[in-house]
Design a protein around this motif. Structure first.
Motif, PDB file in Angstrom:
ATOM      1  N   CYS A  43      -7.234   0.410  -8.610  1.00  0.00           N
ATOM      2  CA  CYS A  43      -5.863   0.790  -8.948  1.00  0.00           C
ATOM      3  C   CYS A  43      -5.412   0.096 -10.223  1.00  0.00           C
ATOM      4  O   CYS A  43      -4.813   0.720 -11.110  1.00  0.00           O
ATOM      5  CB  CYS A  43      -4.940   0.439  -7.782  1.00  0.00           C
ATOM      6  SG  CYS A  43      -3.200   0.808  -8.071  1.00  0.00           S
ATOM      7  N   ALA A  89       0.829  -1.208   0.000  1.00  0.00           N
ATOM      8  CA  ALA A  89       0.000   0.000   0.000  1.00  0.00           C
ATOM      9  C   ALA A  89       0.863   1.258   0.000  1.00  0.00           C
ATOM     10  O   ALA A  89       0.585   2.217  -0.729  1.00  0.00           O
ATOM     11  CB  ALA A  89      -0.937  -0.011   1.211  1.00  0.00           C
ATOM     12  N   SER A 106      -7.794  -2.467  -4.811  1.00  0.00           N
ATOM     13  CA  SER A 106      -6.725  -2.923  -5.707  1.00  0.00           C
ATOM     14  C   SER A 106      -7.234  -3.056  -7.139  1.00  0.00           C
ATOM     15  O   SER A 106      -6.503  -2.775  -8.094  1.00  0.00           O
ATOM     16  CB  SER A 106      -6.143  -4.250  -5.210  1.00  0.00           C
ATOM     17  OG  SER A 106      -7.147  -5.243  -5.129  1.00  0.00           O
ATOM     18  N   ALA A 145      -0.911  -3.749  -7.485  1.00  0.00           N
ATOM     19  CA  ALA A 145      -2.356  -3.941  -7.372  1.00  0.00           C
ATOM     20  C   ALA A 145      -2.728  -5.410  -7.530  1.00  0.00           C
ATOM     21  O   ALA A 145      -3.604  -5.919  -6.829  1.00  0.00           O
ATOM     22  CB  ALA A 145      -3.088  -3.081  -8.405  1.00  0.00           C
ATOM     23  N   GLU A 158      -1.831  -7.130  -4.272  1.00  0.00           N
ATOM     24  CA  GLU A 158      -2.812  -6.770  -3.246  1.00  0.00           C
ATOM     25  C   GLU A 158      -4.114  -7.537  -3.446  1.00  0.00           C
ATOM     26  O   GLU A 158      -4.709  -8.045  -2.483  1.00  0.00           O
ATOM     27  CB  GLU A 158      -3.085  -5.260  -3.282  1.00  0.00           C
ATOM     28  CG  GLU A 158      -1.953  -4.413  -2.775  1.00  0.00           C
ATOM     29  CD  GLU A 158      -2.228  -2.928  -2.925  1.00  0.00           C
ATOM     30  OE1 GLU A 158      -1.598  -2.151  -2.203  1.00  0.00           O
ATOM     31  OE2 GLU A 158      -3.077  -2.545  -3.761  1.00  0.00           O
ATOM     32  N   PHE A 159      -4.551  -7.616  -4.686  1.00  0.00           N
ATOM     33  CA  PHE A 159      -5.795  -8.318  -4.990  1.00  0.00           C
ATOM     34  C   PHE A 159      -5.689  -9.798  -4.599  1.00  0.00           C
ATOM     35  O   PHE A 159      -6.598 -10.355  -3.991  1.00  0.00           O
ATOM     36  CB  PHE A 159      -6.129  -8.179  -6.476  1.00  0.00           C
ATOM     37  CG  PHE A 159      -7.485  -8.727  -6.842  1.00  0.00           C
ATOM     38  CD1 PHE A 159      -8.609  -7.924  -6.754  1.00  0.00           C
ATOM     39  CD2 PHE A 159      -7.635 -10.042  -7.255  1.00  0.00           C
ATOM     40  CE1 PHE A 159      -9.870  -8.424  -7.081  1.00  0.00           C
ATOM     41  CE2 PHE A 159      -8.880 -10.556  -7.588  1.00  0.00           C
ATOM     42  CZ  PHE A 159     -10.003  -9.744  -7.494  1.00  0.00           C
ATOM     43  N   CYS A 219       2.313   1.803  -3.404  1.00  0.00           N
ATOM     44  CA  CYS A 219       1.301   2.334  -4.330  1.00  0.00           C
ATOM     45  C   CYS A 219       1.158   3.845  -4.165  1.00  0.00           C
ATOM     46  O   CYS A 219       1.075   4.584  -5.144  1.00  0.00           O
ATOM     47  CB  CYS A 219      -0.051   1.665  -4.084  1.00  0.00           C
ATOM     48  SG  CYS A 219      -0.228   0.050  -4.850  1.00  0.00           S
ATOM     49  N   MET A 276      -6.549   0.588   0.814  1.00  0.00           N
ATOM     50  CA  MET A 276      -5.932  -0.669   1.238  1.00  0.00           C
ATOM     51  C   MET A 276      -5.585  -0.655   2.721  1.00  0.00           C
ATOM     52  O   MET A 276      -5.385  -1.713   3.332  1.00  0.00           O
ATOM     53  CB  MET A 276      -4.668  -0.927   0.406  1.00  0.00           C
ATOM     54  CG  MET A 276      -4.149  -2.330   0.465  1.00  0.00           C
ATOM     55  SD  MET A 276      -5.350  -3.588  -0.009  1.00  0.00           S
ATOM     56  CE  MET A 276      -5.764  -3.075  -1.663  1.00  0.00           C
ATOM     57  N   GLY A 321      -5.160   1.637  -4.371  1.00  0.00           N
ATOM     58  CA  GLY A 321      -4.129   0.711  -3.915  1.00  0.00           C
ATOM     59  C   GLY A 321      -3.440   1.161  -2.646  1.00  0.00           C
ATOM     60  O   GLY A 321      -2.749   0.375  -2.007  1.00  0.00           O
TER      61      GLY A 321
END
Length: 196
Positions: A101, A19, A98, A163, A166-167, A22, A61, A57
């Motif tokens: 983003c 995060a 995410s 991203a 993160e996803f 990002c 997040m 993101g």
């Protein structure tokens, strides 16, 4: 089942640097080559103003980050199913952030940068469907900001990768949280019947 809380906490700790990266990448997009004049004169790609990395993101997040990390601070396991339900909601928020983003970074990459060419300030690559990414020789038509194409492509590719990570982390926690929230009550019933 208490180990799932520790696992969730480790996912939160993994999301935190993603995060922050990002946020940093999005801030760097606002200042090409460290110059503030392009931001002031609004000479940036239009999609950059939607703050995919900063908002989606990055800041959004932080909801799953704080939720996941705070789960690890609970010393009791009796309400683990309830806590995991909260982590499922936080994971969904993270997936939305995410995803936002990722989509915006992809759209910005396809549009290409706004730059000064022999025709003035324009989007020289907006109509080629991203083919300019495979034709680095065409990048020289952007005269100002210097190396703006390389700057944008590098940072946007970083944002796409961050991203996606993160996803995947939020998706993993969504699965763990759902399994724990659903299976934990069953475990309690089995434990109760064994003690009865």
């Amino acid at each position: 089942m208490c180990c799932s809380v520790g696992f969730t906490r480790s996912l939160g700790l993994a999301l935190l640097p993603l995060a922050l990266c990002c946020i940093l990448a999005n801030l760097l997009l606002l200042f090409p080559m460290g110059e503030i004049s392009y931001l002031r004169d609004q000479r940036l790609s239009s999609y950059i103003w939607y703050f995919g990395g900063l908002g989606g993101g990055g800041l959004l997040m932080l909801v799953p980050v704080t939720t996941f990390i705070s789960l690890g601070k609970c010393s009791c396991c009796w309400n683990e199913g309830l806590m995991m339900c909260g982590s499922v909601l936080a994971a969904v928020v993270g997936m939305v952030g995410s995803g936002y983003c990722f989509v915006l970074s992809g759209m910005t990459l396809l549009q290409g940068p706004q730059c000064f060419t022999v025709l003035g300030w324009t989007y020289p690559f907006s109509d080629d469907g991203g083919r300019y990414l495979l034709e680095p020789d065409s990048w020289s038509q952007c005269l100002q900001p210097v190396s703006i194409v390389e700057w944008n492509v590098s940072l946007l590719c970083i944002l796409l990768c961050l991203a996606a990570l993160e996803f995947l982390i939020c998706l993993l926690q969504l699965g763990v949280g759902l399994v724990t929230a659903v299976c934990r009550p069953c475990c309690y019933k089995q434990e109760y019947s064994l003690h009865a």
